[in-house]
Design a protein around this motif. Structure first.
Motif, PDB file in Angstrom:
ATOM      1  N   GLY A  90      10.269 -63.059  32.552  1.00 12.22           N
ATOM      2  CA  GLY A  90       9.452 -64.273  32.410  1.00 12.22           C
ATOM      3  C   GLY A  90       9.963 -65.310  31.432  1.00 12.22           C
ATOM      4  N   ALA A  91      11.257 -65.233  31.065  1.00 14.19           N
ATOM      5  CA  ALA A  91      11.831 -66.249  30.158  1.00 14.19           C
ATOM      6  C   ALA A  91      11.773 -67.619  30.833  1.00 14.19           C
ATOM      7  N   ASP A  92      11.571 -68.662  30.042  1.00  8.43           N
ATOM      8  CA  ASP A  92      11.428 -70.012  30.608  1.00  8.43           C
ATOM      9  C   ASP A  92      12.771 -70.631  30.972  1.00  8.43           C
ATOM     10  N   GLU A  93      13.796 -70.306  30.185  1.00  7.56           N
ATOM     11  CA  GLU A  93      15.142 -70.791  30.490  1.00  7.56           C
ATOM     12  C   GLU A  93      16.158 -69.753  30.081  1.00  7.56           C
ATOM     13  N   VAL A  94      17.135 -69.542  30.940  1.00  7.42           N
ATOM     14  CA  VAL A  94      18.163 -68.532  30.670  1.00  7.42           C
ATOM     15  C   VAL A  94      19.514 -69.127  31.017  1.00  7.42           C
ATOM     16  N   GLY A  95      20.501 -68.858  30.174  1.00  5.49           N
ATOM     17  CA  GLY A  95      21.836 -69.361  30.472  1.00  5.49           C
ATOM     18  C   GLY A  95      22.835 -68.972  29.401  1.00  5.49           C
ATOM     19  N   ALA A  96      24.086 -69.346  29.629  1.00  9.94           N
ATOM     20  CA  ALA A  96      25.149 -69.049  28.663  1.00  9.94           C
ATOM     21  C   ALA A  96      25.745 -70.363  28.158  1.00  9.94           C
ATOM     22  N   GLU A  97      27.025 -70.615  28.454  1.00  8.48           N
ATOM     23  CA  GLU A  97      27.713 -71.802  27.915  1.00  8.48           C
ATOM     24  C   GLU A  97      26.996 -73.113  28.208  1.00  8.48           C
ATOM     25  N   GLU A  98      26.520 -73.264  29.462  1.00  5.75           N
ATOM     26  CA  GLU A  98      25.886 -74.549  29.830  1.00  5.75           C
ATOM     27  C   GLU A  98      24.587 -74.770  29.054  1.00  5.75           C
ATOM     28  N   LEU A  99      23.855 -73.668  28.762  1.00  2.04           N
ATOM     29  CA  LEU A  99      22.610 -73.783  28.000  1.00  2.04           C
ATOM     30  C   LEU A  99      22.912 -74.064  26.521  1.00  2.04           C
ATOM     31  N   ILE A 100      23.970 -73.449  26.011  1.00  5.30           N
ATOM     32  CA  ILE A 100      24.402 -73.705  24.627  1.00  5.30           C
ATOM     33  C   ILE A 100      24.735 -75.184  24.466  1.00  5.30           C
ATOM     34  N   GLU A 101      25.432 -75.726  25.473  1.00  6.96           N
ATOM     35  CA  GLU A 101      25.819 -77.150  25.462  1.00  6.96           C
ATOM     36  C   GLU A 101      24.583 -78.051  25.473  1.00  6.96           C
ATOM     37  N   LYS A 102      23.607 -77.682  26.285  1.00  3.56           N
ATOM     38  CA  LYS A 102      22.359 -78.463  26.398  1.00  3.56           C
ATOM     39  C   LYS A 102      21.640 -78.505  25.050  1.00  3.56           C
ATOM     40  N   VAL A 103      21.556 -77.352  24.369  1.00  5.45           N
ATOM     41  CA  VAL A 103      20.897 -77.278  23.056  1.00  5.45           C
ATOM     42  C   VAL A 103      21.710 -78.042  22.017  1.00  5.45           C
ATOM     43  N   GLN A 104      23.022 -77.947  22.122  1.00  4.12           N
ATOM     44  CA  GLN A 104      23.900 -78.654  21.171  1.00  4.12           C
ATOM     45  C   GLN A 104      23.666 -80.166  21.218  1.00  4.12           C
ATOM     46  N   LYS A 105      23.264 -80.644  22.386  1.00  7.39           N
ATOM     47  CA  LYS A 105      22.997 -82.088  22.556  1.00  7.39           C
ATOM     48  C   LYS A 105      21.603 -82.465  22.060  1.00  7.39           C
ATOM     49  N   GLY A 106      20.855 -81.461  21.547  1.00  9.01           N
ATOM     50  CA  GLY A 106      19.552 -81.780  20.945  1.00  9.01           C
ATOM     51  C   GLY A 106      18.337 -81.253  21.672  1.00  9.01           C
ATOM     52  N   TYR A 107      18.520 -80.465  22.723  1.00 10.02           N
ATOM     53  CA  TYR A 107      17.382 -79.932  23.470  1.00 10.02           C
ATOM     54  C   TYR A 107      16.709 -78.816  22.672  1.00 10.02           C
ATOM     55  N   THR A 108      15.434 -79.008  22.338  1.00 11.83           N
ATOM     56  CA  THR A 108      14.706 -77.969  21.575  1.00 11.83           C
ATOM     57  C   THR A 108      13.274 -77.789  22.108  1.00 11.83           C
ATOM     58  N   ASP A 109      13.099 -77.958  23.413  1.00 14.58           N
ATOM     59  CA  ASP A 109      11.760 -77.851  23.991  1.00 14.58           C
ATOM     60  C   ASP A 109      11.399 -76.388  24.277  1.00 14.58           C
ATOM     61  N   PHE A 110      11.415 -75.565  23.231  1.00 15.24           N
ATOM     62  CA  PHE A 110      11.068 -74.149  23.358  1.00 15.24           C
ATOM     63  C   PHE A 110      10.579 -73.665  22.000  1.00 15.24           C
ATOM     64  N   ASP A 111       9.891 -72.515  21.989  1.00 15.61           N
ATOM     65  CA  ASP A 111       9.297 -71.988  20.749  1.00 15.61           C
ATOM     66  C   ASP A 111      10.114 -70.875  20.122  1.00 15.61           C
ATOM     67  N   VAL A 112      10.801 -70.093  20.966  1.00 11.45           N
ATOM     68  CA  VAL A 112      11.584 -68.953  20.480  1.00 11.45           C
ATOM     69  C   VAL A 112      12.890 -68.880  21.257  1.00 11.45           C
ATOM     70  N   ALA A 113      13.986 -68.591  20.545  1.00  8.46           N
ATOM     71  CA  ALA A 113      15.281 -68.386  21.209  1.00  8.46           C
ATOM     72  C   ALA A 113      15.707 -66.940  21.006  1.00  8.46           C
ATOM     73  N   VAL A 114      16.152 -66.320  22.102  1.00  3.92           N
ATOM     74  CA  VAL A 114      16.639 -64.934  22.075  1.00  3.92           C
ATOM     75  C   VAL A 114      18.094 -64.960  22.552  1.00  3.92           C
ATOM     76  N   ALA A 115      18.925 -64.093  21.994  1.00  8.19           N
ATOM     77  CA  ALA A 115      20.325 -64.026  22.426  1.00  8.19           C
ATOM     78  C   ALA A 115      20.816 -62.591  22.441  1.00  8.19           C
ATOM     79  N   THR A 116      21.735 -62.293  23.361  1.00  5.95           N
ATOM     80  CA  THR A 116      22.379 -60.978  23.342  1.00  5.95           C
ATOM     81  C   THR A 116      23.479 -61.049  22.269  1.00  5.95           C
ATOM     82  N   PRO A 117      23.821 -59.914  21.638  1.00  4.51           N
ATOM     83  CA  PRO A 117      24.812 -59.932  20.551  1.00  4.51           C
ATOM     84  C   PRO A 117      26.154 -60.551  20.952  1.00  4.51           C
ATOM     85  N   ASP A 118      26.576 -60.327  22.200  1.00  2.00           N
ATOM     86  CA  ASP A 118      27.872 -60.872  22.638  1.00  2.00           C
ATOM     87  C   ASP A 118      27.877 -62.398  22.741  1.00  2.00           C
ATOM     88  N   MET A 119      26.695 -63.010  22.782  1.00  2.00           N
ATOM     89  CA  MET A 119      26.603 -64.480  22.858  1.00  2.00           C
ATOM     90  C   MET A 119      26.580 -65.136  21.482  1.00  2.00           C
TER      91      MET A 119
END
Length: 236
Positions: A90-119
């Motif tokens: 039930g995660a609202d958004e899931v991704g790897a490099e492309e999601l990292i890029e989106k957040v790097q550009k200032g996207y913060t429309d979420f309450d909690v961020a979870v990551a796997t250790p390899d990321m």
């Protein structure tokens, strides 16, 4: 600061100098809420710790028995099988490099961020965006994990993070005004247990110096933080 008439009449119900048993305080918080929307009920504590010392930085997570009354938006940095598990949970958004890029550009429309250790090697560069907002995944709070399914489900079910700030204050939501006073008290008792368990061994003197409960835009109600057991019976 000029206060509204409704705030002033609500504040008059809180007796100066009185410390309220938790259940009584929750009833009063509901009674003194002045907003038309379903306000959040929040507790603020002043702790007798020095957060500048690494071993006195009180932080952790706790699952509230009645949830927070708010659906948390959860973003997960994961790839492959773990990404699919996060989506299924039930995660609202899931991704790897492309999601990292989106957040790097200032996207913060979420309450909690979870990551796997390899990321985390790549997620680490988001420190400037996520750090100041307290959104950086951290192993201490269970948001850096291979078990993304469990993390997402717990967060969605009402798991909150608590963390002492540089002024030794700790603030956390325990629900909404629409909750019963008993539900709010049970949520408070659950967090209180965790905070007491997290007391640093090097912290001397009084641990919880003061505690206050309030609703969004409502007056602060002093809690008797020395009461830590059988809280549902304290007001009877």
């Amino acid at each position: 600061m000029k206060r509204s008439k409704s705030y002033r009449s609500a504040a008059e119900k809180v007796h100066k100098g009185e410390m309220y048993a938790p259940l009584e305080a929750m009833k009063l918080a509901k009674e003194t809420s002045t907003t038309k929307f379903d306000a959040t009920v929040e507790v603020v504590m002043r702790l007798g710790v020095d957060p500048r010392k690494a071993d006195q930085a009180v932080r952790g997570t706790v699952s509230l028995p009645h949830g927070t009354g708010k659906t948390q938006r959860v973003l997960v940095f994961a790839a492959g099988e773990r990404a699919q598990q996060a989506i299924d949970a039930g995660a609202d958004e899931v991704g790897a490099e492309e999601l990292i890029e989106k957040v790097q550009k200032g996207y913060t429309d979420f309450d909690v961020a979870v990551a796997t250790p390899d990321m985390m090697g790549k997620v680490g560069r988001l420190g400037r965006v996520l750090g100041p907002r307290g959104l950086m995944p951290n192993p201490k709070t269970g948001t850096v994990t291979m078990n993304v399914e469990k993390a997402v489900k717990e967060i969605k079910a009402g798991r909150i993070e608590y963390r002492v700030d540089k002024h030794s204050n700790l603030a956390f939501a325990i629900g909404k005004v629409s909750f019963t006073a008993e539900q709010l008290t049970e949520n408070y008792a659950t967090v209180l247990d965790e905070i007491l368990r997290a007391k640093p061994a090097s912290s001397k003197g009084r641990y919880i110096i003061k505690a206050t409960v309030s609703t969004t835009m409502g007056p602060g109600i002093p809690l008797d933080a020395s009461l830590t057991r059988d809280l549902l019976g304290d007001a009877h």
